[in-house]
Design a protein around this motif. Structure first.
Motif, PDB file in Angstrom:
ATOM      1  N   GLU B 103     -10.850  -8.910   6.376  1.00  0.00           N
ATOM      2  CA  GLU B 103     -10.235  -8.972   5.044  1.00  0.00           C
ATOM      3  C   GLU B 103      -8.709  -8.901   5.153  1.00  0.00           C
ATOM      4  OE1 GLU B 103     -10.040  -9.866   1.821  1.00  0.00           O
ATOM      5  OE2 GLU B 103     -12.032  -8.946   1.609  1.00  0.00           O
ATOM      6  N   ALA B 104      -8.004  -9.574   4.258  1.00  0.00           N
ATOM      7  CA  ALA B 104      -6.550  -9.413   4.156  1.00  0.00           C
ATOM      8  C   ALA B 104      -6.245  -8.059   3.530  1.00  0.00           C
ATOM      9  CB  ALA B 104      -5.949 -10.529   3.314  1.00  0.00           C
ATOM     10  N   TYR B 105      -5.103  -7.483   3.890  1.00  0.00           N
ATOM     11  CA  TYR B 105      -4.678  -6.249   3.230  1.00  0.00           C
ATOM     12  C   TYR B 105      -3.184  -6.299   2.967  1.00  0.00           C
ATOM     13  CZ  TYR B 105      -2.491  -4.201   7.398  1.00  0.00           C
ATOM     14  OH  TYR B 105      -1.660  -3.948   8.470  1.00  0.00           O
ATOM     15  N   PHE B 106      -2.725  -5.371   2.130  1.00  0.00           N
ATOM     16  CA  PHE B 106      -1.335  -5.346   1.668  1.00  0.00           C
ATOM     17  C   PHE B 106      -0.842  -3.895   1.696  1.00  0.00           C
ATOM     18  CE2 PHE B 106      -3.545  -9.008   0.166  1.00  0.00           C
ATOM     19  CZ  PHE B 106      -2.664 -10.028   0.496  1.00  0.00           C
ATOM     20  N   PRO B 107       0.458  -3.665   1.509  1.00  0.00           N
ATOM     21  CA  PRO B 107       0.941  -2.279   1.546  1.00  0.00           C
ATOM     22  C   PRO B 107       0.204  -1.427   0.517  1.00  0.00           C
ATOM     23  CG  PRO B 107       2.793  -3.805   1.619  1.00  0.00           C
ATOM     24  CD  PRO B 107       1.566  -4.631   1.333  1.00  0.00           C
ATOM     25  N   GLY B 108      -0.304  -0.303   0.945  1.00  0.00           N
ATOM     26  CA  GLY B 108      -1.016   0.606   0.045  1.00  0.00           C
ATOM     27  C   GLY B 108      -2.502   0.313  -0.106  1.00  0.00           C
ATOM     28  N   SER B 109      -2.987  -0.793   0.435  1.00  0.00           N
ATOM     29  CA  SER B 109      -4.436  -1.046   0.370  1.00  0.00           C
ATOM     30  C   SER B 109      -5.173   0.111   1.039  1.00  0.00           C
ATOM     31  CB  SER B 109      -4.797  -2.334   1.122  1.00  0.00           C
ATOM     32  OG  SER B 109      -4.225  -3.478   0.532  1.00  0.00           O
ATOM     33  N   PRO B 110      -6.158   0.728   0.353  1.00  0.00           N
ATOM     34  CA  PRO B 110      -6.914   1.827   0.982  1.00  0.00           C
ATOM     35  C   PRO B 110      -7.976   1.265   1.933  1.00  0.00           C
ATOM     36  CG  PRO B 110      -7.678   1.477  -1.259  1.00  0.00           C
ATOM     37  CD  PRO B 110      -6.569   0.492  -1.051  1.00  0.00           C
ATOM     38  N   ILE B 111      -7.543   0.939   3.119  1.00  0.00           N
ATOM     39  CA  ILE B 111      -8.375   0.207   4.082  1.00  0.00           C
ATOM     40  C   ILE B 111      -9.621   0.981   4.479  1.00  0.00           C
ATOM     41  CG2 ILE B 111      -8.370  -0.570   6.478  1.00  0.00           C
ATOM     42  CD1 ILE B 111      -5.440  -1.404   6.039  1.00  0.00           C
ATOM     43  N   LEU B 112      -9.476   2.303   4.562  1.00  0.00           N
ATOM     44  CA  LEU B 112     -10.601   3.146   4.960  1.00  0.00           C
ATOM     45  C   LEU B 112     -10.534   4.433   4.147  1.00  0.00           C
ATOM     46  CD1 LEU B 112     -12.799   2.892   7.329  1.00  0.00           C
ATOM     47  CD2 LEU B 112     -11.408   4.575   8.530  1.00  0.00           C
ATOM     48  N   VAL B 113     -11.681   4.858   3.617  1.00  0.00           N
ATOM     49  CA  VAL B 113     -11.762   6.094   2.839  1.00  0.00           C
ATOM     50  C   VAL B 113     -12.860   6.951   3.469  1.00  0.00           C
ATOM     51  CG1 VAL B 113     -12.298   7.089   0.578  1.00  0.00           C
ATOM     52  CG2 VAL B 113     -11.033   4.918   0.725  1.00  0.00           C
ATOM     53  N   VAL B 114     -12.489   8.138   3.911  1.00  0.00           N
ATOM     54  CA  VAL B 114     -13.429   9.016   4.612  1.00  0.00           C
ATOM     55  C   VAL B 114     -13.595  10.289   3.797  1.00  0.00           C
ATOM     56  CG1 VAL B 114     -13.883  10.307   6.746  1.00  0.00           C
ATOM     57  CG2 VAL B 114     -12.706   8.085   6.850  1.00  0.00           C
ATOM     58  N   GLU B 115     -14.817  10.582   3.403  1.00  0.00           N
ATOM     59  CA  GLU B 115     -15.079  11.777   2.606  1.00  0.00           C
ATOM     60  C   GLU B 115     -16.083  12.666   3.314  1.00  0.00           C
ATOM     61  OE1 GLU B 115     -15.741  11.123  -1.565  1.00  0.00           O
ATOM     62  OE2 GLU B 115     -16.612  13.117  -1.868  1.00  0.00           O
ATOM     63  N   GLY B 116     -15.731  13.933   3.427  1.00  0.00           N
ATOM     64  CA  GLY B 116     -16.616  14.910   4.080  1.00  0.00           C
ATOM     65  C   GLY B 116     -15.943  16.257   4.006  1.00  0.00           C
ATOM     66  N   THR B 117     -16.389  17.207   4.820  1.00  0.00           N
ATOM     67  CA  THR B 117     -15.623  18.438   4.900  1.00  0.00           C
ATOM     68  C   THR B 117     -14.313  18.122   5.621  1.00  0.00           C
ATOM     69  OG1 THR B 117     -16.482  19.095   7.056  1.00  0.00           O
ATOM     70  CG2 THR B 117     -17.746  19.804   5.115  1.00  0.00           C
ATOM     71  N   PHE B 118     -13.306  18.975   5.393  1.00  0.00           N
ATOM     72  CA  PHE B 118     -12.039  18.781   6.118  1.00  0.00           C
ATOM     73  C   PHE B 118     -12.305  18.697   7.609  1.00  0.00           C
ATOM     74  CE2 PHE B 118      -8.458  20.515   8.522  1.00  0.00           C
ATOM     75  CZ  PHE B 118      -7.431  19.687   8.096  1.00  0.00           C
ATOM     76  N   ALA B 119     -13.102  19.614   8.100  1.00  0.00           N
ATOM     77  CA  ALA B 119     -13.345  19.713   9.540  1.00  0.00           C
ATOM     78  C   ALA B 119     -13.922  18.426  10.109  1.00  0.00           C
ATOM     79  CB  ALA B 119     -14.286  20.886   9.820  1.00  0.00           C
ATOM     80  N   GLU B 120     -14.946  17.900   9.462  1.00  0.00           N
ATOM     81  CA  GLU B 120     -15.617  16.740  10.052  1.00  0.00           C
ATOM     82  C   GLU B 120     -14.799  15.463   9.909  1.00  0.00           C
ATOM     83  OE1 GLU B 120     -19.456  16.003   8.328  1.00  0.00           O
ATOM     84  OE2 GLU B 120     -18.707  16.001   6.272  1.00  0.00           O
ATOM     85  N   ALA B 121     -13.923  15.434   8.895  1.00  0.00           N
ATOM     86  CA  ALA B 121     -13.146  14.217   8.665  1.00  0.00           C
ATOM     87  C   ALA B 121     -11.818  14.211   9.419  1.00  0.00           C
ATOM     88  CB  ALA B 121     -12.900  14.034   7.175  1.00  0.00           C
ATOM     89  N   VAL B 122     -11.190  15.385   9.563  1.00  0.00           N
ATOM     90  CA  VAL B 122      -9.859  15.388  10.169  1.00  0.00           C
ATOM     91  C   VAL B 122      -9.924  14.973  11.634  1.00  0.00           C
ATOM     92  CG1 VAL B 122      -9.781  17.822  10.925  1.00  0.00           C
ATOM     93  CG2 VAL B 122      -7.662  16.637  10.287  1.00  0.00           C
ATOM     94  N   ILE B 123     -10.976  15.361  12.343  1.00  0.00           N
ATOM     95  CA  ILE B 123     -10.983  15.104  13.780  1.00  0.00           C
ATOM     96  C   ILE B 123     -11.256  13.633  14.122  1.00  0.00           C
ATOM     97  CG2 ILE B 123     -11.566  17.482  14.392  1.00  0.00           C
ATOM     98  CD1 ILE B 123     -14.378  16.618  14.961  1.00  0.00           C
ATOM     99  N   LEU B 124     -11.510  12.806  13.109  1.00  0.00           N
ATOM    100  CA  LEU B 124     -11.668  11.370  13.369  1.00  0.00           C
ATOM    101  C   LEU B 124     -10.341  10.627  13.284  1.00  0.00           C
ATOM    102  CD1 LEU B 124     -14.902  10.695  11.284  1.00  0.00           C
ATOM    103  CD2 LEU B 124     -14.711  11.096  13.755  1.00  0.00           C
ATOM    104  N   GLU B 125      -9.281  11.332  12.907  1.00  0.00           N
ATOM    105  CA  GLU B 125      -8.007  10.656  12.626  1.00  0.00           C
ATOM    106  C   GLU B 125      -7.506   9.795  13.787  1.00  0.00           C
ATOM    107  OE1 GLU B 125      -4.522  13.192  12.199  1.00  0.00           O
ATOM    108  OE2 GLU B 125      -3.487  11.639  11.072  1.00  0.00           O
ATOM    109  N   THR B 126      -7.350  10.405  14.949  1.00  0.00           N
ATOM    110  CA  THR B 126      -6.716   9.676  16.046  1.00  0.00           C
ATOM    111  C   THR B 126      -7.529   8.448  16.440  1.00  0.00           C
ATOM    112  OG1 THR B 126      -5.955  11.819  16.875  1.00  0.00           O
ATOM    113  CG2 THR B 126      -5.688   9.924  18.332  1.00  0.00           C
ATOM    114  N   LEU B 127      -8.829   8.633  16.591  1.00  0.00           N
ATOM    115  CA  LEU B 127      -9.670   7.515  17.022  1.00  0.00           C
ATOM    116  C   LEU B 127      -9.628   6.379  16.002  1.00  0.00           C
ATOM    117  CD1 LEU B 127     -11.627   6.436  19.146  1.00  0.00           C
ATOM    118  CD2 LEU B 127     -13.494   7.468  17.835  1.00  0.00           C
ATOM    119  N   ALA B 128      -9.765   6.727  14.723  1.00  0.00           N
ATOM    120  CA  ALA B 128      -9.754   5.688  13.689  1.00  0.00           C
ATOM    121  C   ALA B 128      -8.428   4.929  13.713  1.00  0.00           C
ATOM    122  CB  ALA B 128      -9.983   6.316  12.311  1.00  0.00           C
TER     123      ALA B 128
END
Lengths: 433, 433
Positions: B103-128
């Motif tokens: 898909e094309a994207y533009f500045p501010g496009s929410p390309i990925l939205v991750v919802e969960g507990t802080f713990a389970e979602a924060v540790i995916l940051e670097t890899l994603a």
């Protein structure tokens, strides 16, 4: 992450079709010499840094065509049955010499010399180039940041801005070139690079207040930790930080704004609060130039991300791997003769080469000298090629710590003008004898 | 190469120390939303291309802390015992939505939205971020080459100019963005990217004469093969090639010199020799601009290396992964509230977002629209977020062929000015409702 699987398909399709053609013509068995070199340095750079040697040797030992690799090649008709059979037995049995990892290099430096049959040497081309082009690009950028930072520690933190596996190699190459630590945990596990890190803005935003976040971090990690102070208001954050941690607070990190002015202001504030030993770490789009510009600011460490992992404008160093000599005939003792293509604007020098660095009487490097034979008189010179593989056996393994020490020594030997940050000419002329 | 090992250490040290701090404070369990977006496109680009989705989902399924990972973290004192225990049980159990790959994207496009507990979602940051920043940079460069090349096929051949594993991902991203084939064999095995290639200059130099080399290649690979004609003299090589192969010769490749003039001369020569169906492939430092300049030359295909794998000047697209909302309290049903840091020059918009592309009555895209809630009226719009992970289970797997088709369709929908090669403004405005 396990890295013990085959590296053999990390290879261009045409390496294997060339192999097939050479097996067909019989030329596959001709003794050959391939050489890796750069025709030039990235624009404006004064020296390059060889990196990737250790990773290449590890990958070479895993360059095997097992059942899975052969099935893929067979199912997709990449090569014929004869070639598949040859590949199934593949073990590199030749010799490799190379510049030591961490060594400086210049245009035309024979960084890697691979001697074996055409067949066994040609199929290593893609893998060797991938490793050296990437890792040397990172190390060649990192060495300039190291020079710009003087005695202050550099933290590599660019993992998020490059492929997840390049990130590991980049952390390793940066460490070779003098960075102190990396954020990348896999680089810690795979290569023994020291790792570090504390918290991001998300940690502050997660909590009901910055004080809550700081207190949790201090209780959990101790007062020696680094608190990130620019989520809301820097001055207030620093006040809270010292209030909660006491003057033993390890460090604060600033990630935005004018880093120099903010660092000066924060230094005064910390000192006024009695936290004279608390260090100031700055991060945020730093490169060698902004690091140098911060030399007069009260900064105790730099975190570098994007510019490091993208080679600060030169994400590849354009090394090539060329056939420079091959035997006149098929016999194992047939004499080698130089070969070179005649293409416009791409100078190639045929023949196996030897290289030394000439030093003046103060031990300062004055020239890169390349010979078509092993030089007999080496007074005032330092040989640059060391054996990496002998008769198919890897003999050049060393730790990243050894490579890091070699890099330190080689930089200390370079003339002063090599270490300037401005764009400039190559620091040492390469003399072809 | 086996890729079934853990991806968990491809992570920044601070993700795990933040986890430790949040487990200590109790905030680890707060329901949180992280969003990946780019604050801007690389300078002068008119649109970006999302890539890496499929690779991220594969790596997410292997994001596990096994014995080896835990031992490393424990031995090096990265985190405390409580955190190690938590990690040993780690399975992402939340939800992920994302822009479709290609898909094309533009500045501010929410390309990925991750919802969960802080713990389970924060540790995916670097890899994603590693995956998306790299793969999207390659696809964002590749799409411009695809546009510049018109209907002519593009061959990805940059493996040697980037890290050996980035090379595989780059081949995949280029294929998503419309390249026809890649030289990278592992990309063929891992992702089903079609691979191709025939021979390099070394193959010609290996043999006693160019005729010997051509004959061996033709006998071994058939007359449909591609002969490389610029090792010595192009005109003579073309004469020999047609002489040996006959007019059924598949293609010739030119890798140096002025590609346009040489192609024209060779085309006339081939036609004069009756080889009117023999294709001409050009390679050698091509980028989107030189491809466009060759539009009028008699060229049948382009091989692109360095500029592709280095993102043609933009090796990363600087996507970030930010906490945009978190629950007011610890209860699973506590309401989410937006959060955003206040840092200089780095605009962040708090809150979970939904995105659609607005199309005019001819089906041409006119705006990127971002809502703080699911938009009720979607007439004239196309929703951009699709479910990728639901309750911890990956539901968004698709083939690279599907992503490639999505890319084709999304580009067809862009306004004409988006497809210009010149530096320009972002093609679609992002409207935040």
């Amino acid at each position: 992450m396990s890295e013990d699987s085959s590296s053999a398909l990390l290879t261009d399709h045409y390496e294997l079709t060339m192999l097939q053609g050479a097996l067909h013509s019989g030329a596959a068995a001709r003794r050959s010499v391939f050489e890796m070199f750069g025709r030039r340095l990235p624009e404006g750079r004064r020296y390059g840094v060889v990196a990737g040697t250790g990773r290449f040797l590890d990958l070479l030992e895993r360059f095997r065509f097992g059942r899975e690799e052969l099935d893929f090649l067979s199912d997709h008709g990449v090569v014929d049955e004869t070639t598949l059979n040859w590949l199934s037995e593949y073990r590199f049995s030749g010799d490799v010499w190379g510049y030591g990892e961490g060594e400086a290099y210049f245009p035309g430096s024979p960084i890697l010399v691979v001697e074996g049959t055409f067949a066994e040497a040609v199929i290593l081309e893609t893998l060797a180039l991938s490793v050296y082009n990437h890792d040397s690009a990172i190390a060649s950028a990192a060495t300039r940041m190291r020079v710009a930072a003087g005695d202050r520690p550099l933290i590599e933190m660019g993992s998020r801005r490059t492929h997840e596996r390049s990130a590991v190699a980049a952390a390793r190459a940066a460490y070779v070139a003098g960075f102190s630590t990396s954020s990348n945990l896999e680089a810690g596990r795979s290569f023994g690079v020291p790792t570090g890190g504390t918290a991001a803005h998300a940690f502050t935003l997660l909590h009901d207040s910055e004080r809550h976040a700081f207190r949790a971090q201090l209780e959990s990690m101790g007062t020696g930790t680094t608190l990130l102070v620019d989520t809301y208001d820097v001055e207030r954050a620093v006040r809270h930080a010292v209030d909660l941690a006491g003057p033993e607070l390890g460090a604060i990190r600033i990630d935005s704004g004018d880093l120099g002015t903010t660092a000066s202001r924060v230094r005064r504030q910390l000192d006024d609060l009695g936290a004279t030993g608390t260090r100031i770490v700055v991060t945020g789009d730093l490169d060698e130039h902004s690091i140098q510009a911060l030399a007069v600011a009260p900064v105790d460490g730099y975190g570098v991300g994007t510019s490091l992992v993208t080679g600060s404008g030169a994400p590849t160093v354009s090394l090539v791997y060329k056939l420079v000599a091959r035997a006149r005939g098929l016999e194992p003792d047939a004499p080698l003769e130089p070969v070179a293509k005649r293409s416009v604007g791409k100078p190639s020098r045929g023949g196996r080469k030897w290289a030394v660095r000439r030093l003046d009487d103060k031990g300062i490097a004055v020239a890169e000298e390349v010979y078509p034979h092993e030089p007999s008189d080496q007074v005032g010179t330092r040989p640059l090629l060391r054996p990496l593989v002998a008769g198919g056996e890897v003999v050049g393994h060393e730790s990243v710590h050894d490579a890091r020490e070699r890099h330190r020594a080689t930089v200390a030997e370079l003339p002063e003008q090599a270490l300037r940050m401005s764009r400039g000419d190559v620091a040492l002329a390469t003399v072809f004898h």
